[in-house]
Enzyme design. Structure first.
Site, short mmCIF file in Angstrom:
data_model
loop_
_atom_site.label_atom_id
_atom_site.label_comp_id
_atom_site.label_asym_id
_atom_site.label_seq_id
_atom_site.Cartn_x
_atom_site.Cartn_y
_atom_site.Cartn_z
N ARG A 107 -50.31 29.71 29.77
CA ARG A 107 -50.69 30.69 28.83
C ARG A 107 -51.95 31.82 29.33
NH1 ARG A 107 -53.62 25.81 26.81
NH2 ARG A 107 -55.60 25.98 27.76
N ARG A 122 -3.55 8.65 -10.14
CA ARG A 122 -4.79 8.93 -11.03
C ARG A 122 -6.04 8.84 -10.15
NH1 ARG A 122 -4.37 3.60 -14.46
NH2 ARG A 122 -2.81 3.04 -12.82
N ASN A 133 -33.39 23.22 25.10
CA ASN A 133 -32.31 22.81 25.52
C ASN A 133 -31.07 23.46 25.65
OD1 ASN A 133 -31.99 22.35 22.84
ND2 ASN A 133 -30.60 20.73 23.25
N LYS A 174 -32.38 14.25 19.53
CA LYS A 174 -30.92 13.92 19.79
C LYS A 174 -30.75 13.77 21.45
CE LYS A 174 -28.50 17.16 21.44
NZ LYS A 174 -27.77 18.23 21.86
N ALA A 178 0.96 -1.17 -0.09
CA ALA A 178 0.19 -0.20 -0.13
C ALA A 178 0.80 1.37 -0.23
CB ALA A 178 -0.90 -0.19 1.30
N ASP A 202 -5.15 -2.24 -2.59
CA ASP A 202 -6.19 -1.45 -3.45
C ASP A 202 -7.03 -2.33 -4.39
OD1 ASP A 202 -4.26 -2.13 -5.32
OD2 ASP A 202 -3.93 -0.14 -5.99
C1 UD1 Z 1 1.64 -4.61 -10.99
C2 UD1 Z 1 2.43 -5.76 -11.86
C3 UD1 Z 1 1.66 -6.25 -12.97
C4 UD1 Z 1 0.17 -6.82 -12.63
C5 UD1 Z 1 -0.42 -5.26 -11.81
C6 UD1 Z 1 -1.68 -5.74 -11.52
C7 UD1 Z 1 4.68 -5.28 -11.06
C8 UD1 Z 1 6.16 -4.98 -11.46
N1 UD1 Z 1 3.66 -5.28 -11.89
O1 UD1 Z 1 1.63 -3.41 -12.04
O2 UD1 Z 1 2.43 -7.32 -13.40
O3 UD1 Z 1 -0.47 -6.91 -13.62
O4 UD1 Z 1 0.19 -4.90 -10.71
O5 UD1 Z 1 -2.55 -4.54 -10.98
O6 UD1 Z 1 4.59 -5.72 -9.94
N2 UD1 Z 1 3.20 -0.55 -4.43
C9 UD1 Z 1 4.02 -0.24 -3.65
N3 UD1 Z 1 5.23 0.19 -3.83
C10 UD1 Z 1 5.68 0.47 -4.85
C11 UD1 Z 1 4.98 0.36 -6.13
C12 UD1 Z 1 3.69 -0.39 -5.96
O7 UD1 Z 1 3.49 -0.90 -2.45
O8 UD1 Z 1 6.90 1.03 -5.10
C13 UD1 Z 1 1.88 -1.26 -4.39
C14 UD1 Z 1 0.81 -0.22 -4.92
O9 UD1 Z 1 0.30 0.59 -3.86
C15 UD1 Z 1 0.06 -0.99 -5.34
C16 UD1 Z 1 0.40 -2.34 -5.98
O10 UD1 Z 1 1.74 -2.28 -5.44
O11 UD1 Z 1 -1.19 -1.46 -4.58
C17 UD1 Z 1 0.44 -2.40 -7.41
O12 UD1 Z 1 1.22 -1.02 -7.71
P1 UD1 Z 1 0.88 -0.72 -9.44
O13 UD1 Z 1 1.85 0.66 -9.43
O14 UD1 Z 1 -0.48 -0.32 -9.47
O15 UD1 Z 1 1.26 -1.77 -10.34
P2 UD1 Z 1 1.48 -1.96 -11.80
O16 UD1 Z 1 2.32 -1.09 -12.42
O17 UD1 Z 1 -0.02 -1.47 -12.11
CA CA Z 2 -2.39 -0.96 -10.45
#
Ligand code: UD1
Ligand code: CA
Length: 487
Positions: free
Chosen positions: A439, A11, A385, A350, A5, A102
């Site tokens: 009254r 985006r 009140n 309330k 996370a 996510d």
């Molecule tokens: C990643 C995968 C991809 C897969 C996709 C599915 C890799 C290199 N790629 O791509 O193969 O199809 O997910 O959704 O793993 N996160 C971190 N630290 C970071 C980067 C990301 O904790 O440095 C977490 C993000 O918060 C997120 C998850 O990892 O929850 C995925 O990150 P995201 O950047 O969405 O990965 P994708 O590039 O979409």
């Molecule tokens: Ca993603």
């Protein structure tokens, strides 16, 4: 168990970190942690970086036993997992499951299926994959002739042929802990995004002759992540569809699932009818045989069996069995309505404790009050009140009767079995069996209309009413004042 996370979630275009956005009454990361906890992991680590403090605090509140791992400046999912391993016990062995913070619709059952297959097949890595129509943006699953996974290639690193593959990596994996740790040490950042990819572990494991297999899931919703607010709404609607369906399977009657919104923690008893336009949030519990809605919003509300709550907004309130609320009622926090009680139209309450069978039926503000069993509060009563400085409480005793359009100035006690005459401003306490009247005496001034409104239709009507009729005795007028009191 590791939940990632740390990503920025650009985006989302939001000042709220992505994983703190909510659907079904829980944050995205809360859904992820629930699914993870459902597999009874020995350890649970959540990796944070973006808006670190807000996310970490939220995680600790949700799950005080969760370990919070900080990701450093090195980017990528591989680095995120490496940072998580640092807060887990050194030399950890067995299975490490990785999920995303996510991906809110993922269930514990799906993760259990992944782990079961991972153990049964003795894989070094097992990953959840999905076949989708438009794989753009995802890592593609490159398979061997024998069906094993050879590699994951990211969109930005893929060639034409690889981009045509429709089987994608969901980002949910079961790893052998030792393989994961050792392979990550060999992962570099030499790729289109300059990140340390977790997906590179797969090719490295394969290079060492280890087995990597895919666990294909058919329910694509479970692998879908939230990247923007359009996806947030889409997944929110699907989650709601699932929650409402579950409520119906457990016995609720939902007239219009499309306009009924239930949070994940809401429970509804059998044969309760939920009418269109109803939202039930938080930790609300609804009994059996109730009527809820239409057009009702309940947040953290407890509703007893057989109660009816129609066109109502209520929060942090308790509604007793067989009680009757609405239409057009506003129950604010601290409202408790006893069994068989009533809160009617255009009534706001309330911090109000309204006893069994007590009724507040029409047009009332009832704040900071205790109302005894069987009492009746007349239409238009105001519990005053607040004196501009402090709030005061009012008690109305059992089976007492407050006449319409009274104002009761707090702090005040009206005893059991007392009456307040309609239109009174009650500024001192009323004892048992007493009638309080505050009254002014009514005066009826004879001939006023004839003198002051002569020639109007009102005057004509009065003259007609006063004229003796041939077949009946003359119209009598109510008791009048003896003196003509002109004003
Ligand atoms: C990643 C995968 C991809 C897969 C996709 C599915 C890799 C290199 N790629 O791509 O193969 O199809 O997910 O959704 O793993 N996160 C971190 N630290 C970071 C980067 C990301 O904790 O440095 C977490 C993000 O918060 C997120 C998850 O990892 O929850 C995925 O990150 P995201 O950047 O969405 O990965 P994708 O590039 O979409
Ligand atoms: Ca993603």
């Amino acid at each position: 168990m590791i939940v990632l996370a740390a990503g920025e979630g650009t985006r989302m275009k939001s000042t709220t970190p992505k994983v703190l956005h909510t659907i079904g009454g829980r944050s995205l990361v809360a859904h992820a942690i629930r699914a993870a906890r459902g597999t009874n992991p020995q350890h649970l680590a959540v990796v944070v970086r973006h808006e670190r403090d807000r996310v970490a605090e939220h995680v600790s509140q949700l799950d005080p036993d969760a370990l919070v791992a900080d990701q450093d400046d090195v980017k990528g999912t591989g680095r995120a997992v490496e940072c998580a391993l640092e807060v887990l016990p050194p030399g950890l062995s067995g299975t490490v499951v990785v999920t995303y913070g996510d991906v809110p619709l993922l269930t514990s059952e799906t993760l259990q299926g992944l782990v079961a297959e991972h153990h049964a097949s003795g894989n070094a890595v097992t990953l959840i994959t999905a076949t989708i129509e438009n794989p753009t943006g995802y890592g593609r699953v490159v398979r061997d002739a024998d069906g094993a996974v050879a590699a994951i290639v990211e969109q930005k690193d893929a060639d034409e042929q690889q981009r045509a593959i429709c089987e994608v990596n969901s980002g949910l994996y079961a790893f052998d802990a030792a393989v994961l740790r050792e392979a990550l040490a060999d992962v570099g950042t030499d790729n289109a995004q300059g990140e340390k990819y977790l997906t590179d572990v797969i090719a490295i494991a394969r290079g060492r002759g280890l087995s990597v297999r895919a666990h294909l899931v058919a329910d694509l919703w479970q692998t879908e992540g939230v990247n923007d607010k359009v996806q947030l709404a889409r997944l929110g609607a699907e989650l709601n569809r699932r929650i409402v369906e579950q409520a119906m399977r457990e016995g609720a009657i939902v007239i219009d699932p499309a306009t009924t919104w239930l949070d994940a923690d809401v429970t509804i008893g059998p044969d309760t009818v939920v009418h269109p336009g109803t939202q039930i949030h938080g930790a609300s519990t609804i009994g059996r045989d109730c009527t809820i809605g239409p057009d009702t919003t309940l947040t953290d509300v407890e509703v007893g069996d057989g109660a009816s709550v129609v066109r109502t907004q209520a929060e942090l309130a308790e509604i007793g069995p067989r009680a009757d609320v609405g239409p057009f009622s506003y129950l604010r926090p601290g409202t408790r309505l006893g069994a068989d009680g009533k809160i009617g139209g255009f009534v706001e309450t309330k911090n109000a404790d309204i006893g069994e069978g007590a009724k507040v039926p029409h047009l009332t503000y009832c704040g900071d009050a205790t109302i005894g069993a069987g009492a009746n509060i007349g239409a238009g009563t105001i519990f005053a009140n607040y004196d501009g400085v402090t709030k005061g409480r009012t008690n109305v005793g059992a089976h007492s009767f407050v006449g319409s359009n009274s104002v009761i100035v707090a702090p005040r006690t009206i005893a059991d079995g007392a009456y307040v005459a309609a239109g009174s401003a009650v500024v001192s306490d009323v004892g048992p069996g007493q009638l309080a009247v505050t009254r002014a005496q009514q005066r009826n001034v004879d001939g006023w209309v004839a003198r002051r409104r002569a020639g109007t239709r009102t005057d004509e009507a009065a003259q007609a009413a006063l004229a003796p009729t041939p077949d009946a005795s003359p119209t009598t007028t109510p008791k009048t004042e003896t003196k003509d009191a002109r004003r």
